[in-house]
Design a protein around this motif. Structure first.
Motif, PDB file in Angstrom:
ATOM      1  N   ALA A  18       0.834  -1.206   0.000  1.00 38.08           N
ATOM      2  CA  ALA A  18       0.000   0.000   0.000  1.00 38.08           C
ATOM      3  C   ALA A  18       0.867   1.254   0.000  1.00 38.08           C
ATOM      4  CB  ALA A  18      -0.932  -0.013   1.204  1.00 38.08           C
ATOM      5  N   ARG A  21       2.761   1.595  -3.449  1.00 35.26           N
ATOM      6  CA  ARG A  21       1.887   1.863  -4.605  1.00 35.26           C
ATOM      7  C   ARG A  21       0.956   3.042  -4.384  1.00 35.26           C
ATOM      8  NH1 ARG A  21       5.647  -0.470  -6.871  1.00 35.26           N
ATOM      9  NH2 ARG A  21       5.909  -2.633  -6.310  1.00 35.26           N
ATOM     10  N   ASN A  22       1.045   3.661  -3.189  1.00 32.47           N
ATOM     11  CA  ASN A  22       0.186   4.798  -2.845  1.00 32.47           C
ATOM     12  C   ASN A  22      -1.297   4.443  -2.999  1.00 32.47           C
ATOM     13  OD1 ASN A  22      -0.167   7.398  -1.871  1.00 32.47           O
ATOM     14  ND2 ASN A  22      -0.241   8.277  -3.926  1.00 32.47           N
ATOM     15  N   VAL A  23      -1.651   3.274  -2.438  1.00 32.90           N
ATOM     16  CA  VAL A  23      -3.014   2.755  -2.492  1.00 32.90           C
ATOM     17  C   VAL A  23      -3.431   2.398  -1.070  1.00 32.90           C
ATOM     18  CG1 VAL A  23      -4.472   0.901  -3.421  1.00 32.90           C
ATOM     19  CG2 VAL A  23      -2.625   1.814  -4.799  1.00 32.90           C
ATOM     20  N   ASN A  24      -4.703   2.527  -0.775  1.00 29.49           N
ATOM     21  CA  ASN A  24      -5.231   2.180   0.537  1.00 29.49           C
ATOM     22  C   ASN A  24      -4.974   0.704   0.843  1.00 29.49           C
ATOM     23  OD1 ASN A  24      -7.435   1.108   2.350  1.00 29.49           O
ATOM     24  ND2 ASN A  24      -7.852   3.306   2.479  1.00 29.49           N
ATOM     25  N   THR A  27      -7.764  -1.656  -0.034  1.00 33.05           N
ATOM     26  CA  THR A  27      -7.824  -1.924  -1.473  1.00 33.05           C
ATOM     27  C   THR A  27      -6.842  -3.030  -1.851  1.00 33.05           C
ATOM     28  OG1 THR A  27      -8.455   0.365  -1.899  1.00 33.05           O
ATOM     29  CG2 THR A  27      -7.578  -0.891  -3.766  1.00 33.05           C
TER      30      THR A  27
END
Length: 66
Positions: A18, A21-24, A27
């Motif tokens: 996370a 990849r700069n993703v929650n 997610t």
């Protein structure tokens, strides 16, 4: 998306994936769950052959889950 799949394949922790990849994180978890489900469905569990004569095979019980 491909990077997240690679992260899953090399068993990168969700929190690390996370962050990279700069993703929650939630997610990432959902995507990894979908990858595991797709992989499980792709395996023909009725005709699987493991090992061979005189070979010892050790498998994880998660392979046999529904």
């Amino acid at each position: 998306m491909l990077h997240i799949i690679v992260d899953c394949a090399i068993q990168t922790r969700q929190i690390d994936s996370a962050s990279l990849r700069n993703v929650n994180r939630k997610t990432i978890g959902i995507i990894q769950q979908q990858i595991r489900l797709a992989a499980s469905r792709a395996i023909d569990k009725t005709n699987i052959v493991l090992g061979g004569h005189g070979k010892i095979v050790e498998i994880d019980e998660s392979y046999l889950s529904k």
